[in-house]
Design an enzyme around this catalytic site. Sequence first.
Site, PDB file in Angstrom:
ATOM      1  N   ARG A  74     -20.532 -52.327  42.744  1.00  0.00           N
ATOM      2  CA  ARG A  74     -21.639 -53.005  43.418  1.00  0.00           C
ATOM      3  C   ARG A  74     -22.837 -52.968  42.492  1.00  0.00           C
ATOM      4  O   ARG A  74     -23.034 -51.984  41.764  1.00  0.00           O
ATOM      5  CB  ARG A  74     -22.043 -52.277  44.711  1.00  0.00           C
ATOM      6  CG  ARG A  74     -21.202 -52.586  45.936  1.00  0.00           C
ATOM      7  CD  ARG A  74     -21.446 -54.003  46.469  1.00  0.00           C
ATOM      8  NE  ARG A  74     -20.689 -54.275  47.672  1.00  0.00           N
ATOM      9  CZ  ARG A  74     -19.453 -54.750  47.732  1.00  0.00           C
ATOM     10  NH1 ARG A  74     -18.807 -55.047  46.614  1.00  0.00           N
ATOM     11  NH2 ARG A  74     -18.855 -54.974  48.889  1.00  0.00           N
ATOM     12  N   GLU A 117     -28.047 -59.500  43.879  1.00  0.00           N
ATOM     13  CA  GLU A 117     -27.216 -60.713  43.876  1.00  0.00           C
ATOM     14  C   GLU A 117     -27.665 -61.663  44.979  1.00  0.00           C
ATOM     15  O   GLU A 117     -28.018 -61.199  46.063  1.00  0.00           O
ATOM     16  CB  GLU A 117     -25.755 -60.347  44.210  1.00  0.00           C
ATOM     17  CG  GLU A 117     -24.983 -59.745  43.114  1.00  0.00           C
ATOM     18  CD  GLU A 117     -23.601 -59.303  43.575  1.00  0.00           C
ATOM     19  OE1 GLU A 117     -23.103 -58.337  43.026  1.00  0.00           O
ATOM     20  OE2 GLU A 117     -23.036 -59.913  44.507  1.00  0.00           O
ATOM     21  N   HIS A 166     -19.232 -62.114  41.074  1.00  0.00           N
ATOM     22  CA  HIS A 166     -18.676 -61.313  42.183  1.00  0.00           C
ATOM     23  C   HIS A 166     -17.437 -61.987  42.791  1.00  0.00           C
ATOM     24  O   HIS A 166     -17.408 -62.292  43.990  1.00  0.00           O
ATOM     25  CB  HIS A 166     -19.746 -61.074  43.261  1.00  0.00           C
ATOM     26  CG  HIS A 166     -19.443 -59.896  44.139  1.00  0.00           C
ATOM     27  ND1 HIS A 166     -20.399 -59.160  44.795  1.00  0.00           N
ATOM     28  CD2 HIS A 166     -18.253 -59.313  44.481  1.00  0.00           C
ATOM     29  CE1 HIS A 166     -19.823 -58.197  45.503  1.00  0.00           C
ATOM     30  NE2 HIS A 166     -18.510 -58.269  45.327  1.00  0.00           N
TER      31      HIS A 166
END
Length: 328
Positions: free
Chosen positions: A238, A267, A285
């Site tokens: 993450r 993000e 991602h």
Amino acid sequence: MKQKILVTREVFDETIDFLNGHFEVESNQTDRLYARDELIAKLQGKGGVQTSSSDRIDAELLDKCPTIKAVCNTAVGYNNIDVDACTRHGVMVTNTPGVLTDSVADYSMGLIIATCRRMTEGEAYLRKGEWKGTFLKQMLGQDVHGATLGIFGFGRIGQAIARRARGFDMKILYHSRSRAAAAAENESGAVHVGKEELLRKADVVLLILPFTPETQHYIGAKELALMKPSAVLVNMARGGIVDDAALIEALKKKTIWAAGLDVYENEPRFNPGFLELANVVLSPHIASASEPTRQAMAMTAAKNLAAALSGQAPPNLLNPDYVKYLKA
Ligand code: GLV
């Protein structure tokens, strides 16, 4: 009468068909991320919600949405959800473990190789028309075979990456809060080491650990300084686990050799400093994004929701203690 549920982002038709069999479904098939107030308004009168990892579920939202009994995330990670707050509100939380393990492990190997062997940089060079011929010192990279892979986080996905890396004759070190079972270590010959030892010894440092308050900036300037100048950092976990500004500095100064990133702080508005660097491979991602795996994730979340609202224990319940807080 069927209970009402909300699906916050686009899912597959099969998932909607399944959910329609159980619930009155409101679904955001336009796939626009709901603003906070909009999400709260949409949740009024709903018994449960199938969320994406971009939806923030916290105490304030739960206070405003008293009918919610289950939050079913369409991801294995659940740092977007305040699980303790859900427990205190008597709300079940589920995730989608297992179904994405192999796809994420495959992608991790891809990102390791792409980063070590400069694959995206090579493609950009070709696309710009700069390839004038082949010469001995062209685009020299780091070898993957025989290199030492250091994995932070040795759960299902970390172990699946280790098994694949073993096929590349990589030596595996790992660091996690608790040591894995001997069988899991033996499968890939993985050796448990301390954080500092891993950072000093690994040629490829790979992150696949959960994002929690304790792992915020788990890799910052101090940790990057311990890595070899020839080492590569790969973040599959993450954004927020890595201090991206410190990473950009390390990549600029070449105190580490390169990075491969599938996740970023803030993000999707990642630090634009990455775009100026050739020694970073960037991906949006998508490690779990194969068609069958994303189908399986959406269906797993939907099945968790169906079980939760029909009074059964959902297969992937994260907070069994929620029962202690149910109102009579
Ligand atoms: C993806 O990042 C997931 O947590 O499933």
